[in-house]
Design a protein around this motif. Structure first.
Motif, PDB file in Angstrom:
ATOM      1  N   ILE A 167       0.851  -1.203   0.000  1.00 55.62           N
ATOM      2  CA  ILE A 167       0.000   0.000   0.000  1.00 55.62           C
ATOM      3  C   ILE A 167       0.879   1.243   0.000  1.00 55.62           C
ATOM      4  CG2 ILE A 167      -1.888   1.220   1.118  1.00 55.62           C
ATOM      5  CD1 ILE A 167      -2.657  -1.209   2.559  1.00 55.62           C
ATOM      6  N   LYS A 168       1.954   1.176   0.772  1.00 53.47           N
ATOM      7  CA  LYS A 168       2.845   2.337   0.816  1.00 53.47           C
ATOM      8  C   LYS A 168       3.500   2.565  -0.532  1.00 53.47           C
ATOM      9  CE  LYS A 168       4.077   2.503   5.674  1.00 53.47           C
ATOM     10  NZ  LYS A 168       5.058   2.022   6.637  1.00 53.47           N
ATOM     11  N   ALA A 171       0.981   4.096  -2.784  1.00 54.23           N
ATOM     12  CA  ALA A 171       0.744   5.493  -2.427  1.00 54.23           C
ATOM     13  C   ALA A 171       1.899   6.368  -2.901  1.00 54.23           C
ATOM     14  CB  ALA A 171       0.552   5.621  -0.919  1.00 54.23           C
ATOM     15  N   VAL A 174       1.578   6.965  -6.630  1.00 53.89           N
ATOM     16  CA  VAL A 174       0.508   7.912  -6.935  1.00 53.89           C
ATOM     17  C   VAL A 174       0.921   9.328  -6.538  1.00 53.89           C
ATOM     18  CG1 VAL A 174      -1.874   8.553  -6.438  1.00 53.89           C
ATOM     19  CG2 VAL A 174      -1.280   6.161  -6.736  1.00 53.89           C
ATOM     20  N   LEU A 175       1.591   9.449  -5.389  1.00 54.37           N
ATOM     21  CA  LEU A 175       2.061  10.766  -4.971  1.00 54.37           C
ATOM     22  C   LEU A 175       3.046  11.323  -6.004  1.00 54.37           C
ATOM     23  CD1 LEU A 175       2.307  13.029  -2.908  1.00 54.37           C
ATOM     24  CD2 LEU A 175       3.995  11.688  -1.672  1.00 54.37           C
ATOM     25  N   LEU A 178       1.189  12.535  -9.042  1.00 58.71           N
ATOM     26  CA  LEU A 178       0.519  13.812  -8.770  1.00 58.71           C
ATOM     27  C   LEU A 178       1.511  14.976  -8.796  1.00 58.71           C
ATOM     28  CD1 LEU A 178      -2.011  13.382  -5.863  1.00 58.71           C
ATOM     29  CD2 LEU A 178      -2.366  14.692  -7.937  1.00 58.71           C
ATOM     30  N   PHE A 195      -0.936  26.744  -6.774  1.00 53.63           N
ATOM     31  CA  PHE A 195      -1.215  27.691  -5.691  1.00 53.63           C
ATOM     32  C   PHE A 195      -1.014  29.132  -6.164  1.00 53.63           C
ATOM     33  CE2 PHE A 195       0.237  23.693  -4.041  1.00 53.63           C
ATOM     34  CZ  PHE A 195      -0.731  23.372  -3.100  1.00 53.63           C
ATOM     35  N   LEU A 426       9.349  10.544   5.072  1.00 60.28           N
ATOM     36  CA  LEU A 426       8.898   9.324   4.419  1.00 60.28           C
ATOM     37  C   LEU A 426       9.883   8.177   4.643  1.00 60.28           C
ATOM     38  CD1 LEU A 426       7.488  10.850   1.120  1.00 60.28           C
ATOM     39  CD2 LEU A 426       6.184   9.709   2.898  1.00 60.28           C
ATOM     40  N   LEU A 429       9.327   6.724   7.865  1.00 59.49           N
ATOM     41  CA  LEU A 429       8.079   5.978   7.955  1.00 59.49           C
ATOM     42  C   LEU A 429       8.120   4.733   7.068  1.00 59.49           C
ATOM     43  CD1 LEU A 429       5.546   8.948   7.919  1.00 59.49           C
ATOM     44  CD2 LEU A 429       6.384   7.662   9.881  1.00 59.49           C
ATOM     45  N   CYS A 431       8.768   4.429   3.911  1.00 54.73           N
ATOM     46  CA  CYS A 431       8.242   4.562   2.560  1.00 54.73           C
ATOM     47  C   CYS A 431       9.437   4.734   1.624  1.00 54.73           C
ATOM     48  CB  CYS A 431       7.327   5.775   2.425  1.00 54.73           C
ATOM     49  SG  CYS A 431       5.879   5.669   3.454  1.00 54.73           S
TER      50      CYS A 431
ATOM     51  N   LEU C  10       2.538   3.072  14.636  1.00 53.52           N
ATOM     52  CA  LEU C  10       2.487   4.515  14.397  1.00 53.52           C
ATOM     53  C   LEU C  10       3.048   4.916  13.038  1.00 53.52           C
ATOM     54  CD1 LEU C  10       3.226   6.445  17.670  1.00 53.52           C
ATOM     55  CD2 LEU C  10       1.150   6.369  16.300  1.00 53.52           C
ATOM     56  N   LYS C  11       4.022   4.148  12.537  1.00 55.54           N
ATOM     57  CA  LYS C  11       4.594   4.491  11.232  1.00 55.54           C
ATOM     58  C   LYS C  11       3.521   4.498  10.156  1.00 55.54           C
ATOM     59  CE  LYS C  11       9.368   3.156  11.735  1.00 55.54           C
ATOM     60  NZ  LYS C  11      10.430   2.224  11.373  1.00 55.54           N
ATOM     61  N   ASP C  12       2.685   3.473  10.168  1.00 51.83           N
ATOM     62  CA  ASP C  12       1.630   3.402   9.160  1.00 51.83           C
ATOM     63  C   ASP C  12       0.567   4.467   9.402  1.00 51.83           C
ATOM     64  OD1 ASP C  12       2.961   1.401   8.018  1.00 51.83           O
ATOM     65  OD2 ASP C  12       1.400  -0.118   8.178  1.00 51.83           O
ATOM     66  N   LEU C  14       0.978   7.444  10.761  1.00 49.87           N
ATOM     67  CA  LEU C  14       1.496   8.743  10.326  1.00 49.87           C
ATOM     68  C   LEU C  14       1.609   8.820   8.812  1.00 49.87           C
ATOM     69  CD1 LEU C  14       4.239   9.621  12.941  1.00 49.87           C
ATOM     70  CD2 LEU C  14       1.968  10.597  12.666  1.00 49.87           C
ATOM     71  N   ALA C  15       2.101   7.737   8.185  1.00 46.90           N
ATOM     72  CA  ALA C  15       2.193   7.732   6.730  1.00 46.90           C
ATOM     73  C   ALA C  15       0.817   7.949   6.130  1.00 46.90           C
ATOM     74  CB  ALA C  15       2.805   6.423   6.240  1.00 46.90           C
ATOM     75  N   LEU C  18      -0.224  11.540   6.515  1.00 51.75           N
ATOM     76  CA  LEU C  18       0.539  12.390   5.611  1.00 51.75           C
ATOM     77  C   LEU C  18      -0.022  12.303   4.187  1.00 51.75           C
ATOM     78  CD1 LEU C  18       3.075  14.216   5.414  1.00 51.75           C
ATOM     79  CD2 LEU C  18       4.369  12.179   4.796  1.00 51.75           C
ATOM     80  N   PHE C  19      -0.288  11.079   3.737  1.00 57.67           N
ATOM     81  CA  PHE C  19      -0.848  10.907   2.387  1.00 57.67           C
ATOM     82  C   PHE C  19      -2.207  11.582   2.277  1.00 57.67           C
ATOM     83  CE2 PHE C  19       1.832   6.850   2.192  1.00 57.67           C
ATOM     84  CZ  PHE C  19       2.816   7.472   1.448  1.00 57.67           C
ATOM     85  N   ILE C  22      -1.725  15.412   2.042  1.00 64.06           N
ATOM     86  CA  ILE C  22      -1.264  15.848   0.722  1.00 64.06           C
ATOM     87  C   ILE C  22      -2.384  15.699  -0.294  1.00 64.06           C
ATOM     88  CG2 ILE C  22       0.403  15.431  -1.115  1.00 64.06           C
ATOM     89  CD1 ILE C  22       2.364  14.478   1.002  1.00 64.06           C
ATOM     90  N   ILE C  25      -4.800  18.629   0.032  1.00 64.45           N
ATOM     91  CA  ILE C  25      -4.281  19.907  -0.474  1.00 64.45           C
ATOM     92  C   ILE C  25      -4.251  19.913  -2.001  1.00 64.45           C
ATOM     93  CG2 ILE C  25      -2.267  21.414  -0.554  1.00 64.45           C
ATOM     94  CD1 ILE C  25      -1.548  20.362   2.247  1.00 64.45           C
ATOM     95  N   LEU C  54      -4.937   8.769  -4.021  1.00 69.19           N
ATOM     96  CA  LEU C  54      -3.946   8.928  -2.954  1.00 69.19           C
ATOM     97  C   LEU C  54      -4.648   8.996  -1.596  1.00 69.19           C
ATOM     98  CD1 LEU C  54      -0.972   9.340  -2.179  1.00 69.19           C
ATOM     99  CD2 LEU C  54      -1.342  11.792  -2.398  1.00 69.19           C
ATOM    100  N   LEU C  57      -5.668   5.515  -0.589  1.00 66.13           N
ATOM    101  CA  LEU C  57      -4.512   4.735  -0.137  1.00 66.13           C
ATOM    102  C   LEU C  57      -4.056   5.210   1.242  1.00 66.13           C
ATOM    103  CD1 LEU C  57      -2.600   4.551  -3.528  1.00 66.13           C
ATOM    104  CD2 LEU C  57      -3.466   2.601  -2.239  1.00 66.13           C
ATOM    105  N   ALA C  60      -6.348   3.674   3.716  1.00 65.51           N
ATOM    106  CA  ALA C  60      -6.000   2.256   3.864  1.00 65.51           C
ATOM    107  C   ALA C  60      -4.788   2.098   4.781  1.00 65.51           C
ATOM    108  CB  ALA C  60      -5.712   1.651   2.494  1.00 65.51           C
ATOM    109  N   ASN C  61      -3.790   2.951   4.590  1.00 71.76           N
ATOM    110  CA  ASN C  61      -2.597   2.916   5.437  1.00 71.76           C
ATOM    111  C   ASN C  61      -2.947   3.200   6.893  1.00 71.76           C
ATOM    112  OD1 ASN C  61       0.202   2.441   4.922  1.00 71.76           O
ATOM    113  ND2 ASN C  61      -0.007   3.831   3.185  1.00 71.76           N
TER     114      ASN C  61
END
Lengths: 499, 321, 156
Positions: A167-168, A171, A174-175, A178, A195, A426, A429, A431, C10-12, C14-15, C18-19, C22, C25, C54, C57, C60-61
């Motif tokens: 999943i990471k 993601a 996809v990030l 984008l 922006f 990241l 975490l 990623c 916590l890693k997942d 927070l990830a 964060l996703f 973003i 935004i 995103l 996902l 899901a995370n």
């Protein structure tokens, strides 16, 4: 005998005084940054990109390419002697290489790595010379739907091959896609996700993102787990192989070469993936897998051959299709564009001196590396023992100047800082950043080809399935996605990559 | 009022004897595009030759982005002391209409040094495209306007401008397929994925000679030396269809006249430099005449080009912001 | 509640957050653009679809992180390593044109050096000095990078 004529042209180009010089500079720099932990080919090539403006395109590409494969040689030295991967693609070499060193066989490990790399490099060059031209001719038949399908396949492959949680990885892709879309839309010229900042109207610069993540982000991560002692530097010992050792490495080198050449071509592939793959395979086919991790010479021979083969074969998709399979190739594609050369099917026919000169230079470069590496091992080790706290401020400053000079825009430096901070978070975490960068490169292309297909077909999506090639590629992509989601296979790849 | 002030200020500066020695230090010439492109090449050639005459180095600075408007905007705001110059192409005129919120006024933010070169364009098509000549092309395109695709290198690019001019000349709206730059567009043209396009000789001459693409007409008044077999658009039935990507040198408004005169003279000399002429020829173009490399000629050209492109862009309805 | 949360992965978590942030935004920015249809995509179509993906996902995370037990590894962001690098590079971005390459690289190198726990002021000063001379010689004089050695803020 076209091939011979072409190779003759290549060697006459590559053996010109200037090109030999730039090739030498490239492989020397590559070895240097390969030896130094924390500075990789992406950041180095990005820094040097602006400097190549003034060079002939051939010389520029020869030098930049030399950095990439040179780093594969350098990385192994540090891995074996200090148990620190100088380069991410030599991570697996530490497993058996450093164990060998501890047993007093460092010399044998270094020779194995160098010989394996040289052999694999030479074979990969032949693969490049044989397969790139027909693929390029074939690629001219590629229309927008085929390119789109190919990129979907590549993105899914990059997720499938990434280590860690799926999943990471998804993601991150996809990030990346984008972030790649930020800036002016090609079809309507509307600024997107900017922006209302004028500075973002042409999008975020790839070099800034790459340097942020791979330069600053890595530095910060290295610093937060910094240790002063660099481990013990092993003695090099005799630079000779025993008869048994020589016999033991023949097959692993061959297997590593084949696997590396194939994995290098895949989107998302390259040196890193190749070395991991080769190590896993070697362990699987070995009659005595329990020796791995305890100084098995096969565990050095295979990945070191594979990473060099992969580094070189990853030029194929960039030069023939214009699709960079990894961040290093994206930078090289950028370098070509700066010189007015469009990476794609026409490179080989329109720039024969560039293409064949590059191929010939790779062989010359590999030879230089073989000669350069073994006698100079002592010097590299001393360099690699430079304390990190003296090294990183230099890298920080070079990153800043490098990013600034690409487009002369201060904003790019700010983007690099942002990417560095987010990249650090990241990384912490778990990623992996590589899929993000691949997504960043492919995002705009993916959309471009999708919309172009629909524009030419006047909004009819059936072309993706009625054109045989694009249908086949998409079918592969679906198959891969299904395989990936099936948990049993997933856990098996994870297991393999974890070791 | 402001103009009078700056003029007076300019006169005052001329009066100070120190200025007679202009240039006393290195001059910066801004190119509003990235390094390595055709405009950058033109700039570096001209800058090198001009610096020999001026006795000072000319540093080329690439300020790319937003179709050249970022770099032009930067020069518009720079000190008008003769040490910051701009080399821009036809985009100076078209951006006046293409961009509806521009940070500067293209007509009033600059002083003029002179024109540099006018790169001709050619209408080209995929090698197996049916029409035999320009007349045939126009008929075919009009009859099959729902099937035909024409490529361009993105909004604001030379090929986009020429395509709009072509549509306006034949009074037919076609499907434009945009690409990121001329390179990929030409690749798809050679591969037969799109039907035709119109681009600068700098990009197309070699492919035409190698018969990888078909040439229908040049956008010039006379046939080109490099492509003697290709008729002009006028010969082919589109009289008055002339598009050239002209390049020119500008300075910020209020630059002292003494400096402008020196720069203009240096530009004229550079355009006679055999090295410049030769390198221009290899790019498929020629320097403008000495009379055109003057402030007056450039001012007239800019004015007429802004007026000429305004209706074309407005009727196509494709803006860049 | 907090105790329970601290035992999650916590890693997942927070990830995931964060996703999602973003995605929100960029999705907001993309929603300002014309959307079009699947067959005739306009500028906003692709960005909006991707930001939604995103966001999904990210969710899901987040869920995965909340369901899983903490595997015992701490995340441990180290501001000590982060801050000097950010401040140093920021200084570079904001002053290189004004102060010129020489002074700016000196300060940037010196400030970044604080990020290491083996920071020694005198060593860092020496390193910064050598580095700024090196950069000026190589980049400005050697490679012709169009940056001043001493910038206009210093009276040049």
């Amino acid at each position: 005998m076209d091939l011979l004529d072409n190779l003759a042209l290549g060697f006459s180009t590559a053996l010109g005084f200037q090109n030999v010089l730039y090739c030498f500079v490239g492989v020397l720099l590559g070895t240097l940054i390969g030896v130094l932990p924390g500075l990789g080919p992406v950041a180095t090539i990005a820094m040097l990109l602006p400097i190549t403006f003034g060079l002939e395109p051939v010389s520029a590409v020869i030098m930049l390419a030399g950095i990439y494969y040179g780093a594969q040689y350098g990385g192994s030295t540090t891995a074996i002697l200090i148990n620190l991967p100088g380069e991410s693609s030599s991570v697996v070499t530490t497993l058996d290489g450093h164990q060998m060193a501890k047993q007093g066989r460092a010399g044998a490990a270094l020779v194995t790595a160098a010989v394996g790399s040289f052999f694999a490099g030479s074979v990969a060059i032949i693969v490049l010379a044989l397969f790139a031209p027909p693929l390029a001719r074939f690629a001219l038949e590629f229309g927008p739907p085929e390119y789109f399908a190919l990129m979907v396949l590549g993105l899914i492959a990059s997720v499938a091959l990434a280590s860690g949680a799926i999943i990471k990885a998804l993601a991150m892709v996809v990030l990346g896609l984008l972030l790649g879309l930020i800036g002016r839309d090609l079809n309507t010229a509307l600024p997107r996700m900017t922006f209302d900042l004028m500075a973002m109207i042409d999008g975020l610069q790839f070099v800034a993102i790459a340097m942020g993540v791979f330069g600053l982000g890595e530095i910060i991560r290295n610093l937060d787990s910094e240790q002063l002692s660099r481990g013990t530097v092993a003695k090099v010992g005799r630079l000779m192989l025993t008869r048994e050792e020589a016999r033991a490495i023949v097959k692993p080198i061959l297997r590593g070469t084949v696997l590396g050449s194939i994995l290098g071509i895949l989107p998302g592939g390259g040196a890193l993936l190749a070395s991991f793959g080769a190590y896993t395979v070697e362990k699987k086919v070995s009659a005595t897998p329990e020796r791995f991790g305890k100084g098995a010479i096969e565990g050095v021979a295979a990945p070191e051959s594979a990473n060099n083969a992969g580094a070189q074969s990853s030029f194929i998709p960039m030069l023939t299709l214009g699709i960079p399979p990894n961040p290093v190739m994206a930078l090289l594609a950028g370098a070509l564009i700066l010189h007015g050369i469009q990476p794609g099917p026409n490179v080989i026919s329109e720039q024969p001196t560039l293409f064949w000169g590059l191929i010939a230079s790779m062989w010359i470069g590999n030879l230089m590396l073989l000669i350069l590496n073994l006698p100079l091992v002592g010097m590299w080790v001393r360099l690699a023992s430079t304390p990190y706290h003296l090294l990183f401020p230099v890298i920080v400053v070079f990153c800043c100047i490098g990013v600034l000079s690409v487009n002369n825009a201060t904003f790019d430096v700010l983007v690099m800082i942002g990417a560095g901070v987010i990249g650090y978070i990241l990384l912490k975490l778990d990623c992996e950043p590589a899929p993000l960068l691949l997504g960043f490169i492919l995002g705009p292309m993916l959309e471009e080809y999708l919309r172009r297909t629909l524009l030419i077909s006047r909004g009819d999506p059936s072309v993706f399935f009625t054109r045989p090639l694009s249908a086949t590629l998409l079918a592969f992509a679906v198959l891969l996605l299904v395989l990936m989601v099936l948990p049993s296979i997933r856990s098996r790849t994870n297991e393999a990559l974890k070791e | 009022m402001k103009r009078i002030m700056t003029a007076a200020l300019g006169a005052a500066i001329i009066a100070t004897p120190a200025f007679a020695e202009y240039p006393e230090r290195a001059i910066t010439m801004v190119v509003p595009f990235s390094a390595g492109g055709p405009t950058d090449t033109v700039t570096r050639l001209v800058a090198e030759s001009m610096s020999k005459d001026l006795g000072q180095q000319i540093v080329v600075e690439n300020v790319g982005g937003a179709g050249g408007t970022l770099g032009a905007g930067k020069v518009a705001k720079a000190d008008a002391d003769g040490y910051t110059l701009l080399l821009h192409h036809i985009g100076m005129a078209t951006s006046a209409t293409l961009y509806r919120k521009l940070a500067y006024d293209p007509l009033n933010a600059f002083d003029y040094v002179g024109l540099v070169t006018d790169v001709p364009m050619v209408i080209v098509a995929r090698p197996n495209f049916e029409p035999a000549d320009l007349k045939g092309l126009i008929e075919y395109v009009k009859a099959n306007k729902d099937k035909v695709n024409y490529a361009n290198a993105g909004i604001g690019a030379a090929s986009h401008l020429c395509g709009m001019m072509f549509m306006s000349a034949i009074e037919t709206k076609l499907t434009a397929v945009p690409y990121k730059g001329t390179g990929p567009a030409l690749t798809d043209l050679m591969g037969g994925q799109v039907d035709f396009m119109c681009d600068q000789t700098t990009n197309t001459t070699n492919q035409i000679k190698e018969k990888k693409i078909k040439a229908y007409a040049t956008t010039t008044a006379k046939r080109l030396d490099a492509l003697p077999d290709v008729p002009t658009a006028g010969e082919g039935g589109l009289p008055g269809f002339q598009v050239g990507i002209w390049h020119a040198v500008y300075a910020p408004k209020g630059t002292p006249k003494a400096a402008i005169d020196k720069l203009s003279a240096a530009l004229q000399k550079a355009l006679k430099d055999p090295n410049v002429v030769e390198r221009f020829a290899s790019l498929g173009t020629v320097p403008v005449t000495q009379e055109e490399a003057t402030p007056a000629a450039l001012e007239a050209k800019l004015k007429s080009e802004i007026a000429r492109w305004k209706p074309v862009i407005e009727s196509a309805g494709e803006y860049a912001d | 509640m907090l105790g329970w949360l601290s035992r999650r992965n916590l890693k997942d978590v927070l990830a995931g957050l964060l996703f999602i942030a973003i995605a929100l935004i960029l999705g907001w920015q993309a929603s300002l653009l014309p959307f079009g249809t699947a067959m005739r995509m306009d500028a906003g179509y692709f960005p909006l679809v991707l930001s939604s993906l995103l966001g999904l996902l990210g969710v899901a995370n987040l869920i995965k992180g909340l369901v899983q037990e903490n595997d015992g590894t701490a995340i441990g962001f180290k501001l000590v390593a982060l801050a000097p690098i950010v401040v140093g590079t920021m200084f570079f971005a904001l002053t290189v044109r004004g102060l010129g390459l020489g002074p700016t690289t000196f300060v940037t190198a010196f400030v970044s050096a604080f990020a290491s726990r083996y920071f020694r002021p005198l060593v860092a000063l020496g390193l910064a000095g050598l580095l700024s001379v090196f950069c000026v010689v190589v980049f400005v004089y050697g490679l012709g990078v169009p940056l001043p050695v001493f910038g206009p803020w210093l009276g040049n």
